[in-house]
Write a protein that holds these residues in place. Structure first.
Motif, PDB file in Angstrom:
ATOM      1  N   ARG A  79      -5.794  10.878  -6.273  1.00  0.00           N
ATOM      2  CA  ARG A  79      -4.499  10.437  -6.800  1.00  0.00           C
ATOM      3  C   ARG A  79      -3.681   9.721  -5.719  1.00  0.00           C
ATOM      4  O   ARG A  79      -3.120   8.644  -5.957  1.00  0.00           O
ATOM      5  CB  ARG A  79      -3.729  11.654  -7.333  1.00  0.00           C
ATOM      6  CG  ARG A  79      -2.409  11.312  -8.008  1.00  0.00           C
ATOM      7  CD  ARG A  79      -1.748  12.549  -8.594  1.00  0.00           C
ATOM      8  NE  ARG A  79      -1.244  13.455  -7.567  1.00  0.00           N
ATOM      9  CZ  ARG A  79      -1.768  14.636  -7.278  1.00  0.00           C
ATOM     10  NH1 ARG A  79      -2.826  15.075  -7.919  1.00  0.00           N
ATOM     11  NH2 ARG A  79      -1.230  15.404  -6.345  1.00  0.00           N
ATOM     12  N   ILE A  80      -3.620  10.314  -4.527  1.00  0.00           N
ATOM     13  CA  ILE A  80      -2.839   9.705  -3.445  1.00  0.00           C
ATOM     14  C   ILE A  80      -3.454   8.375  -3.016  1.00  0.00           C
ATOM     15  O   ILE A  80      -2.751   7.375  -2.823  1.00  0.00           O
ATOM     16  CB  ILE A  80      -2.741  10.672  -2.243  1.00  0.00           C
ATOM     17  CG1 ILE A  80      -2.004  11.955  -2.644  1.00  0.00           C
ATOM     18  CG2 ILE A  80      -2.007   9.994  -1.078  1.00  0.00           C
ATOM     19  CD1 ILE A  80      -2.055  13.046  -1.583  1.00  0.00           C
ATOM     20  N   THR A  81      -4.773   8.362  -2.881  1.00  0.00           N
ATOM     21  CA  THR A  81      -5.454   7.134  -2.461  1.00  0.00           C
ATOM     22  C   THR A  81      -5.311   6.043  -3.509  1.00  0.00           C
ATOM     23  O   THR A  81      -5.097   4.867  -3.178  1.00  0.00           O
ATOM     24  CB  THR A  81      -6.946   7.412  -2.197  1.00  0.00           C
ATOM     25  OG1 THR A  81      -7.071   8.488  -1.258  1.00  0.00           O
ATOM     26  CG2 THR A  81      -7.640   6.173  -1.640  1.00  0.00           C
ATOM     27  N   ILE A  88       1.116   1.006  -3.798  1.00  0.00           N
ATOM     28  CA  ILE A  88       1.884   0.921  -2.555  1.00  0.00           C
ATOM     29  C   ILE A  88       1.556  -0.341  -1.763  1.00  0.00           C
ATOM     30  O   ILE A  88       2.454  -1.122  -1.429  1.00  0.00           O
ATOM     31  CB  ILE A  88       1.661   2.185  -1.706  1.00  0.00           C
ATOM     32  CG1 ILE A  88       2.289   3.386  -2.421  1.00  0.00           C
ATOM     33  CG2 ILE A  88       2.258   2.016  -0.313  1.00  0.00           C
ATOM     34  CD1 ILE A  88       2.008   4.716  -1.776  1.00  0.00           C
ATOM     35  N   ALA A  89       0.285  -0.552  -1.457  1.00  0.00           N
ATOM     36  CA  ALA A  89      -0.088  -1.720  -0.649  1.00  0.00           C
ATOM     37  C   ALA A  89       0.374  -3.042  -1.266  1.00  0.00           C
ATOM     38  O   ALA A  89       0.858  -3.923  -0.543  1.00  0.00           O
ATOM     39  CB  ALA A  89      -1.594  -1.735  -0.408  1.00  0.00           C
ATOM     40  N   LEU A 165       3.114   5.359   4.216  1.00  0.00           N
ATOM     41  CA  LEU A 165       4.003   5.302   3.055  1.00  0.00           C
ATOM     42  C   LEU A 165       3.441   6.121   1.896  1.00  0.00           C
ATOM     43  O   LEU A 165       4.199   6.753   1.149  1.00  0.00           O
ATOM     44  CB  LEU A 165       4.216   3.851   2.624  1.00  0.00           C
ATOM     45  CG  LEU A 165       5.017   2.970   3.587  1.00  0.00           C
ATOM     46  CD1 LEU A 165       5.043   1.528   3.088  1.00  0.00           C
ATOM     47  CD2 LEU A 165       6.443   3.493   3.766  1.00  0.00           C
ATOM     48  N   ALA A 166       2.118   6.127   1.749  1.00  0.00           N
ATOM     49  CA  ALA A 166       1.503   6.938   0.693  1.00  0.00           C
ATOM     50  C   ALA A 166       1.752   8.420   0.942  1.00  0.00           C
ATOM     51  O   ALA A 166       2.028   9.188   0.012  1.00  0.00           O
ATOM     52  CB  ALA A 166       0.007   6.654   0.617  1.00  0.00           C
ATOM     53  N   THR A 167       1.660   8.827   2.201  1.00  0.00           N
ATOM     54  CA  THR A 167       1.941  10.218   2.554  1.00  0.00           C
ATOM     55  C   THR A 167       3.400  10.559   2.266  1.00  0.00           C
ATOM     56  O   THR A 167       3.708  11.584   1.641  1.00  0.00           O
ATOM     57  CB  THR A 167       1.634  10.465   4.040  1.00  0.00           C
ATOM     58  OG1 THR A 167       0.251  10.192   4.293  1.00  0.00           O
ATOM     59  CG2 THR A 167       1.934  11.901   4.427  1.00  0.00           C
ATOM     60  N   ASP A 228      -1.456  18.748   0.244  1.00  0.00           N
ATOM     61  CA  ASP A 228      -2.341  17.632  -0.108  1.00  0.00           C
ATOM     62  C   ASP A 228      -1.973  16.379   0.685  1.00  0.00           C
ATOM     63  O   ASP A 228      -2.853  15.659   1.178  1.00  0.00           O
ATOM     64  CB  ASP A 228      -2.254  17.336  -1.607  1.00  0.00           C
ATOM     65  CG  ASP A 228      -2.842  18.446  -2.465  1.00  0.00           C
ATOM     66  OD1 ASP A 228      -3.658  19.236  -1.954  1.00  0.00           O
ATOM     67  OD2 ASP A 228      -2.465  18.534  -3.655  1.00  0.00           O
ATOM     68  N   ALA A 229      -0.672  16.108   0.795  1.00  0.00           N
ATOM     69  CA  ALA A 229      -0.225  14.921   1.531  1.00  0.00           C
ATOM     70  C   ALA A 229      -0.591  15.024   3.008  1.00  0.00           C
ATOM     71  O   ALA A 229      -0.994  14.032   3.631  1.00  0.00           O
ATOM     72  CB  ALA A 229       1.280  14.739   1.372  1.00  0.00           C
ATOM     73  N   LEU A 230      -0.460  16.219   3.577  1.00  0.00           N
ATOM     74  CA  LEU A 230      -0.810  16.396   4.986  1.00  0.00           C
ATOM     75  C   LEU A 230      -2.314  16.233   5.206  1.00  0.00           C
ATOM     76  O   LEU A 230      -2.745  15.691   6.231  1.00  0.00           O
ATOM     77  CB  LEU A 230      -0.343  17.768   5.475  1.00  0.00           C
ATOM     78  CG  LEU A 230       1.170  17.929   5.612  1.00  0.00           C
ATOM     79  CD1 LEU A 230       1.513  19.351   6.036  1.00  0.00           C
ATOM     80  CD2 LEU A 230       1.747  16.925   6.606  1.00  0.00           C
TER      81      LEU A 230
END
Length: 239
Positions: A79-81, A88-89, A165-167, A228-230
């Motif tokens: 999901r984050i990727t 984001i990019a 920025l995704a983090t 998860d973000a970390l």
């Protein structure tokens, strides 16, 4: 084609999960289900430049039990990727603007006895060291922040790459703050301290009014989002 966008309607039917190179860019790789790379909602491949992240993404998909339904909770790194690649990019300015709003109405601006004092002191000391001095308030209404604070916050966000920025895009809403995640990623506070600061009001509400299933779940979900973000951050900064 396997679409990550449809994962909530899917069940595991694939037999093998491997890491395979992208057909568009062989320097990038990602999870392949029975030899086919996972596709994002945009139609692009879920493929990254970090071998460690590519393997972690594949491990997520491999961990799904046979014929089990997929939920977003099963695939946090996917999901984050996916957000990093699809949202984001291509839209860095919009991402920074959204994060900036968290810094303007930041949880660290609202001082109360509900916040753990040691963690609060560490976070504020870090912010002061960066020249970030938000106007504090003990009320409930947002306060106008100084122009110098806004300029410094803007410069910090402009220095962040898409992975960072995704983090932050996960941490900021989970903690109701931009300053707390920035202090966390800079090592000024621990994950436990960040979570205690970002969920102080909710925990105080539980203590005062008793157990609330919805509120308890929100706290738990926010804690998981932080972890998860970390993990994503560690994988994308690994040499």
């Amino acid at each position: 084609m396997t679409s990550a966008a449809a994962n909530n309607a899917m069940r595991r039917k694939w037999k093998t999960v491997t890491v395979a190179p992208s057909s568009a860019d062989p320097s990038r790789s990602g999870p392949a289900l029975d030899g086919k790379l996972v596709k994002l909602p945009s139609g692009s491949e879920l493929a990254v430049s970090s071998p460690a992240l590519a393997q972690a993404l594949a491990d997520e998909w491999a961990a799904i039990a046979p014929d089990a339904p997929l939920t977003p909770a099963d695939l946090p790194l996917t999901r984050i990727t996916g957000n990093r690649l699809d949202r984001i990019a291509p839209h860095m300015d919009g991402t920074r603007a959204a994060l900036f709003k968290y810094g303007i109405d930041d949880a660290l601006s609202y001082h109360s006895d509900k916040q753990p004092p040691e963690a609060l002191g560490k976070a504020l000391k870090w912010a002061d060291g960066q020249g970030l001095r938000p106007t504090p308030t003990e009320g409930l209404m947002p306060v106008e922040q100084p122009d110098d604070y806004k300029r410094r916050l803007t410069r910090i966000l402009e220095s962040k790459n898409p992975d960072e920025l995704a983090t932050l895009g996960v941490l900021a809403p989970a903690l109701g703050s931009l300053l707390i995640p920035l202090a966390l990623l800079d090592g000024a506070i621990t994950p436990a301290e960040a979570i205690s600061l970002g969920t102080a009001d909710e925990r105080a509400q539980l203590a005062e009014w008793g157990h609330d299933d919805e509120l308890a779940k929100r706290i738990k979900d926010n804690e998981q989002d932080v972890h998860d973000a970390l993990k994503y951050h560690q994988l994308t900064t690994r040499n």
